[in-house]
Design a protein around this motif. Structure first.
Motif, mmCIF file in Angstrom:
data_model
loop_
_atom_site.group_PDB
_atom_site.id
_atom_site.type_symbol
_atom_site.label_atom_id
_atom_site.label_comp_id
_atom_site.label_asym_id
_atom_site.label_seq_id
_atom_site.Cartn_x
_atom_site.Cartn_y
_atom_site.Cartn_z
ATOM 1 N N LEU A 278 -12.740 -0.309 0.532
ATOM 2 C CA LEU A 278 -12.743 -1.956 -0.497
ATOM 3 C C LEU A 278 -11.818 -2.563 -0.375
ATOM 4 N N LEU A 279 -10.278 -2.273 0.199
ATOM 5 C CA LEU A 279 -9.297 -3.384 0.337
ATOM 6 C C LEU A 279 -10.570 -4.740 1.782
ATOM 7 N N HIS B 138 -13.973 -4.179 -9.885
ATOM 8 C CA HIS B 138 -12.795 -4.988 -9.779
ATOM 9 C C HIS B 138 -11.447 -4.581 -10.036
ATOM 10 N N ILE B 139 -10.555 -4.885 -9.071
ATOM 11 C CA ILE B 139 -9.481 -4.234 -8.271
ATOM 12 C C ILE B 139 -8.253 -4.854 -9.200
ATOM 13 N N ARG B 140 -8.233 -3.721 -9.948
ATOM 14 C CA ARG B 140 -7.314 -3.567 -11.418
ATOM 15 C C ARG B 140 -5.061 -3.974 -10.522
ATOM 16 N N ASP B 141 -5.139 -3.515 -9.304
ATOM 17 C CA ASP B 141 -4.105 -4.313 -8.674
ATOM 18 C C ASP B 141 -3.732 -3.512 -6.888
ATOM 19 N N VAL B 142 -3.993 -4.571 -6.603
ATOM 20 C CA VAL B 142 -4.946 -4.331 -4.848
ATOM 21 C C VAL B 142 -3.403 -4.289 -4.206
ATOM 22 N N GLY B 143 -1.804 -4.327 -4.241
ATOM 23 C CA GLY B 143 -0.193 -3.691 -3.914
ATOM 24 C C GLY B 143 -0.539 -2.402 -3.990
ATOM 25 N N GLN B 144 -1.222 -1.839 -5.874
ATOM 26 C CA GLN B 144 -0.741 -0.578 -5.941
ATOM 27 C C GLN B 144 -2.339 -0.239 -4.128
ATOM 28 N N LEU B 145 -3.214 -0.309 -4.850
ATOM 29 C CA LEU B 145 -4.472 0.751 -3.657
ATOM 30 C C LEU B 145 -3.570 0.502 -2.024
ATOM 31 N N ARG B 146 -3.304 -0.379 -1.734
ATOM 32 C CA ARG B 146 -2.844 -0.556 -0.064
ATOM 33 C C ARG B 146 -1.502 0.766 0.575
ATOM 34 N N LEU B 147 -0.724 1.111 -1.163
ATOM 35 C CA LEU B 147 0.060 1.983 -1.100
ATOM 36 C C LEU B 147 -0.273 4.034 -0.774
ATOM 37 N N MET B 148 -1.748 3.629 -1.646
ATOM 38 C CA MET B 148 -2.700 4.167 -1.820
ATOM 39 C C MET B 148 -3.124 4.694 -0.525
ATOM 40 N N ALA B 149 -3.637 3.848 0.401
ATOM 41 C CA ALA B 149 -4.291 3.750 1.560
ATOM 42 C C ALA B 149 -3.406 4.665 2.154
ATOM 43 N N ALA B 150 -2.029 4.189 2.462
ATOM 44 C CA ALA B 150 -0.940 4.337 3.243
ATOM 45 C C ALA B 150 -0.498 5.410 2.967
ATOM 46 N N GLY B 151 -0.899 6.138 1.957
ATOM 47 C CA GLY B 151 -0.502 7.801 2.092
ATOM 48 C C GLY B 151 0.273 8.223 1.120
#
Length: 231
Positions: free
Chosen positions: A161-162, A218-231
């Motif tokens: 998604l990112l 619709h991604i509500r918070d791109v930054g939050q997803l990036r943190l999740m992707a980083a583990g």
């Protein structure tokens, strides 16, 4: 010049690989090139077929498939307009390792192996572009292996998604992306079952991180997803 030859030259000029290439070199490539039309579901080439040239997608979408002896298929890659496939068999003289199939009605520009290799030998700039393209493809494959081996299914979906988020989107901003192909194809590309992929989307939506409307996410918070992707 006939209409077909003019169309081939225009198609070559519109492909980023050949942008800015000397017109005489493009004309030589055109001598061994042709536009080919495929309907949705048509097989373009099969695993084991000899490589006859470079396939450039000028319109439509193509999926590259790995096929097991029991008929099971796995999506190896998704090729959209402007991208190409067939390089490994083209440069190594080995047969195709994957099967290519049109996802929707698709137009390809097929550049013959002999003409392309001649122009590559005489045009260092084009040779460097090809090398960069192959290096980028290797980089992507290494990333794929890393994700399959080290990332959870949720992380893989988030990374996908990112990847679809425009570069200029702010981390804190909500952004909408459109999935370019059916969810089942994306799931296979991520080495997931369609059910697992749908469940991950549902879980992300339940956590209010995304909102799904058909092919629109619709991604509500791109930054939050990036943190999740980083583990």
């Amino acid at each position: 010049m006939c209409a077909a030859a003019t169309q081939v030259l225009e198609a070559l000029a519109g492909v980023s690989l050949f942008t800015g290439l000397d017109p005489s070199a493009r004309r030589r490539l055109a001598e061994g090139a042709e536009l080919r039309e495929f309907s949705s579901g048509d097989v373009i080439c099969r695993e084991g077929d000899p490589g006859t040239g470079l396939h450039l997608v000028t319109r439509g979408q193509v999926k590259l498939l790995l096929q097991a002896g029991n008929g099971h298929e796995k999506v190896f890659d998704l090729i959209s307009a402007g991208a190409c496939f067939g390089e490994p068999s083209l440069y190594t003289e080995q047969p195709h390792q994957v099967t290519a199939q049109a996802i929707i009605d698709t137009q390809l520009l097929h550049v013959s192996r002999d003409e392309l290799l001649k122009v590559l030998r005489e045009t260092p700039e084009l040779a460097m572009r090809v090398i960069k393209g192959l290096a980028s493809r290797i980089y992507r494959r290494t990333h794929d292996l890393k994700s399959y081996m080290l990332m959870s299914g949720t992380q893989r979906v988030i990374c996908y998604l990112l990847h679809e988020v425009p570069f200029e989107a702010k981390d804190s901003a909500e952004v909408a992306v459109t999935l370019p192909v059916r969810k089942g194809l994306i799931a296979s590309r991520l080495n997931l079952t369609q059910e697992h992929f749908s469940r991950i989307l549902h879980e992300l939506a339940a956590a209010t991180l995304i909102r799904v409307e058909g092919q629109r996410v619709h991604i509500r918070d791109v930054g939050q997803l990036r943190l999740m992707a980083a583990g």
